[in-house]
Design a protein around this motif. Structure first.
Motif, PDB file in Angstrom:
ATOM      1  N   ARG A 111       0.829  -1.208   0.000  1.00  0.00           N
ATOM      2  CA  ARG A 111       0.000   0.000   0.000  1.00  0.00           C
ATOM      3  C   ARG A 111       0.864   1.259   0.000  1.00  0.00           C
ATOM      4  NH1 ARG A 111      -4.949  -1.344   4.127  1.00  0.00           N
ATOM      5  NH2 ARG A 111      -5.715  -3.176   3.049  1.00  0.00           N
ATOM      6  N   PHE A 112       1.893   1.269   0.836  1.00  0.00           N
ATOM      7  CA  PHE A 112       2.767   2.430   0.898  1.00  0.00           C
ATOM      8  C   PHE A 112       3.504   2.606  -0.426  1.00  0.00           C
ATOM      9  CE2 PHE A 112       6.129   5.234   1.967  1.00  0.00           C
ATOM     10  CZ  PHE A 112       5.642   6.011   2.988  1.00  0.00           C
ATOM     11  N   SER A 113       3.977   1.514  -0.978  1.00  0.00           N
ATOM     12  CA  SER A 113       4.690   1.562  -2.246  1.00  0.00           C
ATOM     13  C   SER A 113       3.804   2.114  -3.363  1.00  0.00           C
ATOM     14  CB  SER A 113       5.191   0.163  -2.609  1.00  0.00           C
ATOM     15  OG  SER A 113       5.890   0.187  -3.816  1.00  0.00           O
ATOM     16  N   GLN A 114       2.563   1.679  -3.406  1.00  0.00           N
ATOM     17  CA  GLN A 114       1.625   2.181  -4.424  1.00  0.00           C
ATOM     18  C   GLN A 114       1.382   3.677  -4.261  1.00  0.00           C
ATOM     19  OE1 GLN A 114      -1.760  -0.364  -3.877  1.00  0.00           O
ATOM     20  NE2 GLN A 114      -0.784  -2.110  -4.886  1.00  0.00           N
ATOM     21  N   LEU A 115       1.215   4.122  -3.030  1.00  0.00           N
ATOM     22  CA  LEU A 115       1.004   5.543  -2.767  1.00  0.00           C
ATOM     23  C   LEU A 115       2.222   6.351  -3.190  1.00  0.00           C
ATOM     24  CD1 LEU A 115      -0.647   7.868  -1.582  1.00  0.00           C
ATOM     25  CD2 LEU A 115       0.311   7.280   0.652  1.00  0.00           C
ATOM     26  N   ALA A 116       3.403   5.893  -2.825  1.00  0.00           N
ATOM     27  CA  ALA A 116       4.635   6.605  -3.191  1.00  0.00           C
ATOM     28  C   ALA A 116       4.787   6.660  -4.710  1.00  0.00           C
ATOM     29  CB  ALA A 116       5.843   5.919  -2.551  1.00  0.00           C
ATOM     30  N   GLU A 117       4.462   5.570  -5.378  1.00  0.00           N
ATOM     31  CA  GLU A 117       4.570   5.537  -6.838  1.00  0.00           C
ATOM     32  C   GLU A 117       3.621   6.547  -7.477  1.00  0.00           C
ATOM     33  OE1 GLU A 117       3.835   2.391 -10.455  1.00  0.00           O
ATOM     34  OE2 GLU A 117       4.591   1.623  -8.559  1.00  0.00           O
ATOM     35  N   ARG A 118       2.396   6.607  -6.969  1.00  0.00           N
ATOM     36  CA  ARG A 118       1.426   7.577  -7.497  1.00  0.00           C
ATOM     37  C   ARG A 118       1.925   9.004  -7.336  1.00  0.00           C
ATOM     38  NH1 ARG A 118      -2.838   4.819  -4.739  1.00  0.00           N
ATOM     39  NH2 ARG A 118      -3.039   6.615  -3.378  1.00  0.00           N
ATOM     40  N   LEU A 119       2.654   9.263  -6.262  1.00  0.00           N
ATOM     41  CA  LEU A 119       3.163  10.605  -5.988  1.00  0.00           C
ATOM     42  C   LEU A 119       4.525  10.875  -6.625  1.00  0.00           C
ATOM     43  CD1 LEU A 119       2.210  10.830  -2.229  1.00  0.00           C
ATOM     44  CD2 LEU A 119       1.119  12.024  -4.122  1.00  0.00           C
ATOM     45  N   GLY A 120       5.113   9.847  -7.227  1.00  0.00           N
ATOM     46  CA  GLY A 120       6.425  10.007  -7.830  1.00  0.00           C
ATOM     47  C   GLY A 120       7.539  10.110  -6.807  1.00  0.00           C
ATOM     48  N   ILE A 121       7.338   9.477  -5.659  1.00  0.00           N
ATOM     49  CA  ILE A 121       8.315   9.504  -4.569  1.00  0.00           C
ATOM     50  C   ILE A 121       9.137   8.223  -4.611  1.00  0.00           C
ATOM     51  CG2 ILE A 121       8.605   9.561  -2.063  1.00  0.00           C
ATOM     52  CD1 ILE A 121       7.347  12.101  -3.065  1.00  0.00           C
ATOM     53  N   GLN A 122      10.451   8.349  -4.518  1.00  0.00           N
ATOM     54  CA  GLN A 122      11.323   7.183  -4.468  1.00  0.00           C
ATOM     55  C   GLN A 122      11.462   6.739  -3.022  1.00  0.00           C
ATOM     56  OE1 GLN A 122      15.324   7.884  -5.783  1.00  0.00           O
ATOM     57  NE2 GLN A 122      15.904   5.741  -5.545  1.00  0.00           N
ATOM     58  N   CYS A 123      11.206   5.453  -2.758  1.00  0.00           N
ATOM     59  CA  CYS A 123      11.363   4.966  -1.382  1.00  0.00           C
ATOM     60  C   CYS A 123      11.865   3.527  -1.381  1.00  0.00           C
ATOM     61  CB  CYS A 123      10.059   5.081  -0.599  1.00  0.00           C
ATOM     62  SG  CYS A 123       8.722   4.021  -1.153  1.00  0.00           S
ATOM     63  N   GLU A 124      12.555   3.216  -0.315  1.00  0.00           N
ATOM     64  CA  GLU A 124      13.012   1.860  -0.028  1.00  0.00           C
ATOM     65  C   GLU A 124      12.274   1.415   1.220  1.00  0.00           C
ATOM     66  OE1 GLU A 124      15.238   0.000  -1.766  1.00  0.00           O
ATOM     67  OE2 GLU A 124      15.445   1.613  -3.240  1.00  0.00           O
ATOM     68  N   ILE A 125      11.609   0.262   1.151  1.00  0.00           N
ATOM     69  CA  ILE A 125      10.801  -0.205   2.271  1.00  0.00           C
ATOM     70  C   ILE A 125      11.442  -1.439   2.888  1.00  0.00           C
ATOM     71  CG2 ILE A 125       8.550  -1.115   2.956  1.00  0.00           C
ATOM     72  CD1 ILE A 125       7.343   0.509   0.648  1.00  0.00           C
ATOM     73  N   ASP A 126      11.611  -1.398   4.214  1.00  0.00           N
ATOM     74  CA  ASP A 126      12.112  -2.534   4.980  1.00  0.00           C
ATOM     75  C   ASP A 126      11.026  -2.979   5.943  1.00  0.00           C
ATOM     76  OD1 ASP A 126      14.870  -2.525   3.994  1.00  0.00           O
ATOM     77  OD2 ASP A 126      15.062  -0.641   5.091  1.00  0.00           O
ATOM     78  N   LEU A 127      10.753  -4.266   5.977  1.00  0.00           N
ATOM     79  CA  LEU A 127       9.789  -4.824   6.923  1.00  0.00           C
ATOM     80  C   LEU A 127      10.532  -5.351   8.140  1.00  0.00           C
ATOM     81  CD1 LEU A 127       7.454  -6.770   4.488  1.00  0.00           C
ATOM     82  CD2 LEU A 127       7.028  -4.566   5.576  1.00  0.00           C
TER      83      LEU A 127
END
Length: 92
Positions: A42-58
């Protein structure tokens, strides 16, 4: 936590904070009661829609401290860290 209800707040934060920053490191404590299922997707999809680059660690309770330390070591000087969890996550 209702992700859709709160996603507007997250979206506003990411959009307003993104100018001038290289990327975001996101650590999600998947064992936290305030984190919904599939939070990383969900976070990745939101960041992609906003054009934000992020690395997610669980992380979970056993790996949270080492995951936060790893994320911190991987960050550049202009990167930002987002931690998603509850009170115990923040206390860590």
């Amino acid at each position: 936590m209702n992700f859709h209800r709160n996603s507007r707040t997250v979206q506003t934060f990411l959009h307003s904070a993104s100018e001038g920053y290289m990327k975001y490191r996101v650590v999600i404590n998947r064992e936290s009661g305030s984190v919904p299922d599939h939070a990383d997707e969900r976070f990745s999809q939101l960041a992609e829609r906003l054009g934000i680059q992020c690395e997610i660690d669980l992380a979970d309770s056993a790996t949270l401290q080492s995951t936060l330390a790893h994320a911190n070591r991987q960050m550049g000087p202009d990167d930002r860290l987002i931690v998603w969890g509850g009170d115990g996550t923040i206390a860590c």
